[in-house]
Design a protein around this motif. Structure first.
Motif, short mmCIF file in Angstrom:
data_model
loop_
_atom_site.label_atom_id
_atom_site.label_comp_id
_atom_site.label_asym_id
_atom_site.label_seq_id
_atom_site.Cartn_x
_atom_site.Cartn_y
_atom_site.Cartn_z
N ASN A 1 0.84 -1.21 0.00
CA ASN A 1 0.00 0.00 0.00
C ASN A 1 0.86 1.25 0.00
N ASP B 1 -8.42 -3.76 2.77
CA ASP B 1 -9.39 -4.61 3.46
C ASP B 1 -8.69 -5.78 4.15
N ARG C 1 -4.62 -1.33 -4.26
CA ARG C 1 -5.36 -0.13 -3.83
C ARG C 1 -6.66 -0.46 -3.11
N LYS C 2 -7.31 -1.58 -3.48
CA LYS C 2 -8.63 -1.85 -2.92
C LYS C 2 -8.68 -3.09 -2.02
N GLU D 1 -5.22 -2.58 -8.85
CA GLU D 1 -6.54 -2.61 -8.20
C GLU D 1 -6.48 -3.44 -6.92
#
Length: 120
Positions: free
Chosen positions: A21, A104, A99-100, A96
Protein backbone atom coordinates in the motif's frame (compact mmCIF):
# COMPACT_ATOMS: atom_id res chain seq x y z
CA UNK A 1 4.05 -25.99 14.76
CA UNK A 2 3.58 -23.54 17.53
CA UNK A 3 0.94 -20.87 17.76
CA UNK A 4 3.77 -18.32 17.68
CA UNK A 5 4.48 -19.29 14.08
CA UNK A 6 0.85 -18.64 13.21
CA UNK A 7 0.98 -15.17 14.70
CA UNK A 8 4.29 -14.62 12.88
CA UNK A 9 2.68 -15.55 9.55
CA UNK A 10 -0.26 -13.23 10.21
CA UNK A 11 2.17 -10.41 11.05
CA UNK A 12 4.20 -11.13 7.90
CA UNK A 13 1.09 -10.93 5.75
CA UNK A 14 0.08 -7.65 7.36
CA UNK A 15 3.54 -6.10 7.09
CA UNK A 16 3.90 -6.96 3.41
CA UNK A 17 0.38 -5.71 2.60
CA UNK A 18 1.09 -2.42 4.37
CA UNK A 19 4.34 -2.04 2.42
CA UNK A 20 2.54 -2.67 -0.87
CA UNK A 21 0.00 0.00 0.00
CA UNK A 22 2.79 2.39 0.86
CA UNK A 23 4.56 1.79 -2.43
CA UNK A 24 1.53 3.00 -4.43
CA UNK A 25 -0.18 5.34 -1.97
CA UNK A 26 0.76 8.53 -3.81
CA UNK A 27 0.65 7.05 -7.31
CA UNK A 28 -1.92 7.24 -10.01
CA UNK A 29 -2.54 4.22 -12.19
CA UNK A 30 -0.55 5.79 -15.03
CA UNK A 31 2.39 6.47 -12.72
CA UNK A 32 2.30 2.85 -11.54
CA UNK A 33 2.26 1.53 -15.11
CA UNK A 34 5.27 3.70 -15.97
CA UNK A 35 7.28 2.71 -12.86
CA UNK A 36 8.83 -0.71 -13.28
CA UNK A 37 10.67 -0.48 -9.97
CA UNK A 38 7.41 -0.02 -8.06
CA UNK A 39 5.79 -2.81 -10.05
CA UNK A 40 8.56 -5.16 -9.01
CA UNK A 41 8.45 -4.03 -5.38
CA UNK A 42 4.70 -4.56 -5.27
CA UNK A 43 5.13 -7.96 -6.91
CA UNK A 44 7.56 -8.98 -4.19
CA UNK A 45 5.18 -7.89 -1.45
CA UNK A 46 2.42 -9.94 -3.06
CA UNK A 47 4.76 -12.94 -3.01
CA UNK A 48 5.42 -12.37 0.70
CA UNK A 49 1.71 -12.07 1.50
CA UNK A 50 0.99 -15.20 -0.50
CA UNK A 51 3.83 -17.22 1.02
CA UNK A 52 2.64 -16.48 4.53
CA UNK A 53 -0.96 -17.29 3.56
CA UNK A 54 0.15 -20.57 2.00
CA UNK A 55 2.03 -21.51 5.17
CA UNK A 56 -1.05 -20.80 7.26
CA UNK A 57 -3.14 -22.94 4.91
CA UNK A 58 -0.59 -25.76 5.05
CA UNK A 59 0.30 -25.75 8.74
CA UNK A 60 -2.90 -24.34 10.26
CA UNK A 61 -5.70 -25.46 7.94
CA UNK A 62 -8.31 -25.25 10.70
CA UNK A 63 -7.43 -21.61 11.28
CA UNK A 64 -7.89 -20.81 7.59
CA UNK A 65 -11.28 -22.56 7.60
CA UNK A 66 -12.30 -20.66 10.75
CA UNK A 67 -11.52 -17.37 8.98
CA UNK A 68 -13.24 -17.53 5.59
CA UNK A 69 -13.38 -13.72 5.47
CA UNK A 70 -9.77 -13.85 4.33
CA UNK A 71 -9.54 -15.04 0.70
CA UNK A 72 -6.72 -17.51 1.35
CA UNK A 73 -6.90 -19.25 -2.02
CA UNK A 74 -7.01 -15.99 -3.98
CA UNK A 75 -4.02 -14.67 -2.06
CA UNK A 76 -2.08 -17.85 -2.71
CA UNK A 77 -3.17 -17.77 -6.36
CA UNK A 78 -1.92 -14.20 -6.82
CA UNK A 79 1.41 -15.25 -5.31
CA UNK A 80 1.66 -18.13 -7.76
CA UNK A 81 0.99 -15.87 -10.74
CA UNK A 82 3.64 -13.39 -9.61
CA UNK A 83 6.22 -16.14 -9.05
CA UNK A 84 5.53 -18.33 -12.06
CA UNK A 85 4.14 -15.95 -14.69
CA UNK A 86 5.60 -12.57 -13.72
CA UNK A 87 5.88 -11.36 -17.31
CA UNK A 88 2.20 -12.13 -17.86
CA UNK A 89 1.04 -10.10 -14.85
CA UNK A 90 -2.09 -8.12 -15.43
CA UNK A 91 -0.86 -4.80 -14.05
CA UNK A 92 -4.33 -3.23 -13.86
CA UNK A 93 -5.41 -6.15 -11.64
CA UNK A 94 -2.27 -5.80 -9.51
CA UNK A 95 -2.87 -2.07 -9.03
CA UNK A 96 -6.54 -2.61 -8.20
CA UNK A 97 -5.62 -5.37 -5.74
CA UNK A 98 -3.12 -3.21 -3.93
CA UNK A 99 -5.36 -0.13 -3.83
CA UNK A 100 -8.63 -1.85 -2.92
CA UNK A 101 -8.21 -5.43 -1.68
CA UNK A 102 -5.07 -5.04 0.43
CA UNK A 103 -6.48 -2.29 2.67
CA UNK A 104 -9.39 -4.61 3.46
CA UNK A 105 -6.96 -7.46 4.09
CA UNK A 106 -4.97 -5.29 6.50
CA UNK A 107 -8.16 -4.56 8.45
CA UNK A 108 -8.99 -8.26 8.57
CA UNK A 109 -5.47 -9.12 9.72
CA UNK A 110 -5.61 -6.37 12.34
CA UNK A 111 -8.72 -8.04 13.73
CA UNK A 112 -6.71 -11.27 14.05
CA UNK A 113 -3.74 -9.50 15.63
CA UNK A 114 -4.88 -10.29 19.15
CA UNK A 115 -5.97 -13.81 18.31
CA UNK A 116 -4.66 -16.40 20.72
CA UNK A 117 -5.14 -20.14 20.58
CA UNK A 118 -7.50 -21.59 23.11
CA UNK A 119 -5.84 -22.19 26.45
CA UNK A 120 -3.29 -19.36 26.23
Amino acid sequence: MTANRLTDYIAQMREAAVKANGFVSDMSYDEFIADERTQMAVGMTLVLVGDAAARIMQHYPDFAVEHPEIPWNKIKGMRNVVVHDYYKLDLPVVFETVRKALPDLVLQLNALHHWRPQGE
